[in-house]
Write an enzyme that holds these catalytic residues in place. Structure first.
Site, PDB file in Angstrom:
ATOM      1  CB  ALA A 411      -0.923   0.011   1.208  1.00  0.00           C
ATOM      2  CG  ASP A 412       1.330   4.212  -3.249  1.00  0.00           C
ATOM      3  OD1 ASP A 412       2.450   3.702  -3.212  1.00  0.00           O
ATOM      4  OD2 ASP A 412       0.768   4.557  -4.297  1.00  0.00           O
ATOM      5  CE  LYS A 413       4.736   8.588   3.844  1.00  0.00           C
ATOM      6  NZ  LYS A 413       3.948   9.804   4.131  1.00  0.00           N
TER       7      LYS A 413
END
Length: 949
Positions: A411-413
């Site tokens: 997951a992208d931050k």
């Protein structure tokens, strides 16, 4: 005079009277003709009925020949009409009234192109665009759709329809007219239900396509607006930015160089460089830069004759679909083997060949999972609608099933784990630069119309909103993932020129002429920001043609989302490991991961290597054990997915940029996050229209529910096939008795298929672990249920034959009702892993089962001209016996699960928790079916265990 006038009047009335008489005579003749026609129709119908009684074979053959002749005639007429009346190109193709040959507009000087299109860099007015839209048609290619009638007729063509059709003909040949009409009804019902449900599923996908329509930035009436790409017309001025899919053929209007990826159109792997006056083609992707362009061709008049389709047709089958189809093949093979035995024995015993063959065909049709493709498509369509209501738009339906098995989510931050709402903190300044001067320099290297969160945060940090007015931006270079910075050439009010840039601190620092002298101070400031969870943004300035001078570092804070920590915990409880993937510094990633409870084992992306290198066992283990990855470039994302997939992980990946597209395609399930570029959305399997991680977790939960529905269907379908085939085969072989007639088998198949379709809307419980297809467990449980069923049926057969001394016709009716009731009760056993009462079924499933059994019971009690009447007394006995067997069979099922689990056949994956007790409420289901918004107050969650939701 009056006497003279009278003859005149009489003379005038004579023709009028004659006319009225003629009309009356015509009406009488017409009435007589209609009477004769009615008599002829009546006598013809009576004659046809008499012919059916005397020579049914001749009549059926004539009807078949007539239908074939009508179909051939209809096909010939359709082809003739299509050849003599070609489709106009003004609609959906954009060719009618084209201003000039597209090849000329592609090569003419740009000023001549503007003249030909009667346009300018200021674009068109809205009124003019509306006129041109009516003239050229929408900017889209007319989709080839199958004729609805041909689609319906296709359901009468294929191996299963052929068998039903042969059974219909054989029923007519042997003069079993009730069988003839009921089997014909089965044929029509299967075709109608399949056609209607597939049409509904197609409508659902069309609705999803509309939600994913590409938007275009267009200048209309001097203002930038964002209509859908299909509304573009020749002469429009559009703005192309990094990650955009070019919506139409256009000529570039700015002198800035851009990089365009045309690999999807030409096969060229390297992006092409384009500049002022060059043509860019529909379907290509902007890889670098930002530019305005003049549209010169749309729709079918584009260079490649197609627009960029965001949602592509999924022609591949998922792992789960392949497994279910293997079950179908297994059932077909089993049916063919056992039916072949019945045919052989019947012929050996000297029974009429046509009767045996007709019975065998009907039994085969009843045993084959005719409804399986329809159940698959309905389940997928319902799941897609429910996901759409939860702000996740499915672009590839197979992703719903693959998502059920995801065990690692990268997951992208930014925007996924955090709010993506940046605010400025106290900056770090160099060389007597004030914070206001630092922010002003950064603001000059920003653009508000890009809607970039960093640019908006910097511009929002200006104390004086008029501070930018004295400056003129002569050239702006937008951010791209390779250079990681923006740059602007600025002219001040006094005429002096200078350049400003902002971007990643390490990049800006390397550009600075005095980087060595300030490196330690800058690194300390960046590390200090990172420890407090702040992102750092370097800012530099160059006067004239001088060297770059680092001015300082801005601190940007992006707070975690309110639900991020709880969502991460929920994912962990569900057996999904979330790994943070970010381009931020290592210290920022660790601080964010620590705040969210994800663990602090964060790897530096620089040490990941690339997908072409061979990883050591230690490197593979480090990637599997990592809680996240920092300072990651897009190529690192692809490598991370590749490593995890090679070692038996099913991987989900989020992304938003054009360079994320390879990783999104590589992942088993790619998510384009809210605000993603067109290129990322095109590569992803699911497009999120709401920021945050919770929508992804909702999608995973929904996919697991869909998996459970299909798992329940598989167990039920196998068990029911075994029940009917084994009972019929053994009864014929050892008792020389046909326990069901052909018409009973047909009614059994009709009612079963009608009820099982509703399983797509059932309430289900899923496990807190990735779902994997366990064929041995499914076959094991289905076999137990399928073997207990015939034993119970023979018990009732003994009671009816030996105790109640029923005649064969009534005994057949009794066995029909038994198989129908017991078969539908099996649905409630197949849908739960625990006791049958542990999870209440959806009302739609309960209603479907009750409705079909009411029909079956009434037919058995009264006969309805189809079976021997059984009466209410024996029907009540059948119901009591079937329910008693149902109560006995359920503990047997539980024991089977215990045995299979203890032997490892059905063992739960590592970390699996008990079933989650949250089920889809009927309000949510009915809303999904109707396509209306969900009333949140009407969705009632069921109490759950602590480890569940």
């Amino acid at each position: 005079m009056s006497n003279a006038a009278v003859p005149t009047a009489s003379a005038g009335a004579g023709p009028a009277t004659d006319a009225l008489s003629a009309v009356g005579a015509a009406v009488r003749q017409l009435a007589l003709a209609l009477q004769e026609l009615a008599a002829a129709v009546w006598h013809g119908t009576a004659g046809a009925g008499q012919l059916m009684l005397q020579q049914p074979t001749t009549l059926i053959a004539g009807m078949a020949i007539g239908m074939i002749a009508a179909a051939l005639l209809w096909l010939a007429v359709s082809l003739a009409r299509r050849s003599t009346h070609p489709q106009p190109h003004s609609k959906n193709s954009g060719t009618a009234g084209a201003p000039k040959a597209k090849s000329d507009l592609q090569t003419l000087p740009i000023d001549q192109v503007e003249k030909q299109l009667n346009s300018s860099p200021d674009g068109l007015t809205q009124d003019e665009s509306n006129k041109r839209l009516a003239q050229y048609g929408p900017n889209e290619i007319e989709e080839k759709k199958t004729n609805a009638l041909l689609k319906l007729l296709s359901y009468f063509w294929g191996p299963i329809p052929w068998m039903i059709e042969v059974a219909v003909v054989l029923s007519g040949v042997v003069r079993h007219w009730p069988d003839f009409f009921i089997i014909l009804l089965l044929l029509i019902a299967n075709a109608t239900i399949g056609f209607w449900e597939e049409r509904q599923a197609g409508n659902a996908i069309d609705a999803l396509r509309a939600k994913l329509a590409i938007k275009a930035r267009v200048k209309r009436d001097g203002k930038w607006v964002t209509p859908t790409a299909k509304d573009l017309v020749p002469g429009d001025v559009i703005r192309l930015r990094l990650g955009d899919i070019v919506p139409a053929d256009a000529r570039l209007l700015d002198k800035d160089d851009i990089s365009v990826d045309q690999s999807a159109l030409t096969g060229e792997s390297l992006p092409a460089s384009k500049t002022f006056g060059d043509a860019v083609f529909s379907g290509s992707v902007i890889r670098r830069g930002e530019v305005s362009a003049l549209v010169y061709a749309t729709g079918g008049n584009t260079y490649f004759g197609k627009t960029a389709e965001l949602v592509q047709s999924a022609v591949t089958k998922s792992h789960f679909q392949k497994s279910v189809l293997r079950i179908g093949n297994y059932l077909i093979l089993l049916a063919v083997v056992l039916v072949s035995v019945i045919i052989s024995v019947g012929i050996y015993r000297g029974e009429p060949v046509l009767t045996v063959l007709q019975f065998a065909l009907v039994l085969t049709v009843a045993a084959i999972p005719v409804a399986m493709p329809t159940v698959l498509s309905v389940t997928m369509a319902v799941g897609a609608r429910l996901l759409a209501k939860k702000q996740a738009i499915v672009s590839k339906l197979v992703a719903i099933e693959e998502l059920a098995g995801v065990d690692v989510l990268c997951a992208d931050k930014t925007g996924t784990l955090t709010q993506n709402k940046l605010t400025l903190g106290d900056p770090f300044c160099l060389d007597n630069v004030t914070p206001d001067q630092l922010i002003l320099a950064a603001a000059l290297a920003s653009r508000s119309d890009n809607d970039d969160t960093i640019d908006l945060a910097v511009l929002g940090g200006l104390k004086d909103k008029d501070a930018l007015k004295p400056f003129c931006i002569e050239h702006f270079q937008p951010f791209d993932p390779v250079h990681k910075r923006t740059e602007a050439t600025v002219k001040a009010a006094d005429g002096t020129r200078f350049k400003v840039t902002k971007g990643a601190p390490q990049v800006i620092q390397k550009m600075s002429a005095h980087s060595a002298s300030v490196k330690d101070a800058v690194d300390t400031a960046v590390d200090d920001f990172a420890k407090r969870g702040f992102r750092a943004l370097g800012v530099a300035r160059a006067d004239g043609d001088g060297d770059w001078q680092l001015l300082g570092v801005l601190a940007l804070f992006d707070p975690p989302r309110d639900d991020a920590k709880s969502t991460v915990a929920t994912a962990a409880a569900m057996g999904v490991k979330i790994k943070m993937v970010t381009g931020d510094a290592l210290a920022i990633a660790k601080e964010t991961a620590k705040t969210l409870g994800m663990g602090t084992n964060i790897l530096d992306g620089a040490g990941l290597g690339n997908s072409k290198s061979e990883e050591t066992d230690a490197e593979i283990k480090s990637v599997e054990d990592a809680d996240g990855f920092a300072q990651v470039f897009p190529e690192h994302k692809f490598h991370i997915v590749d490593i995890l997939q090679k070692h038996d992980h099913i991987v989900g990946m989020t992304g938003d940029g054009v360079n994320d597209a390879p990783a999104l395609k590589k992942a088993d399930c790619g998510f384009a996050v809210s605000g993603a570029t067109d290129a990322a959305r095109a590569a992803a399997s699911i497009v999120l229209v709401m920021p945050g991680l919770s929508v992804i977790i909702d999608a995973i939960k929904e996919s697991r529910r869909i998996f459970q529905r299909m798992n329940s269907y598989a167990i039920y379908r196998i068990a029911e096939t075994l029940r009917v085939l084994i009972f019929m085969t053994l009864a014929i072989l050892f008792f020389r008795f046909y326990p069901l007639t052909a018409i009973m088998i047909v009614m059994l198949a009709l009612l079963n298929d009608g009820a099982i379709l509703s399983i797509a809307y059932d309430n289900v419980r899923y496990r807190n672990a990735p779902e994997v297809w366990n064929m041995r467990l499914v076959l094991g449980i289905a076999t137990v249920l399928g073997l207990v069923g015939p034993a119970a049926a023979f018990g009732l057969f003994y009671i009816g034959d030996r105790i109640f001394k029923l005649g064969h016709p009534q005994l057949q009716t009794m066995m029909y009702l038994m198989l129908s009731v017991a078969g539908h009760l099996t649905i409630f056993q197949a849908r739960t892993r625990g006791p049958w009462w542990s999870n209440r079924p959806a009302w739609i499933l309960l209603g479907a089962v009750c409705g079909t059994q009411i029909v079956a019971t009434l037919v058995a009690v009264y006969g309805a001209g189809l079976v021997a009447p059984l009466g209410w007394t024996y029907a009540g006995l059948v119901w009591a016996y079937a329910f008693a067997c149902f109560l006995i069979t359920d503990p047997v099922k539980l024991i089977a699960y215990m045995v299979l689990d203890s032997t490892g056949v059905g063992s739960k994956p590592a970390g699996a928790e008990p079933f989650v007790a949250r089920a889809i409420d009927e309000a949510e289901l009915s809303s999904a079916v109707a396509g209306s918004p969900v009333d949140k107050d009407a969705v009632r969650p069921v109490p759950v265990p602590k480890a569940a939701e």
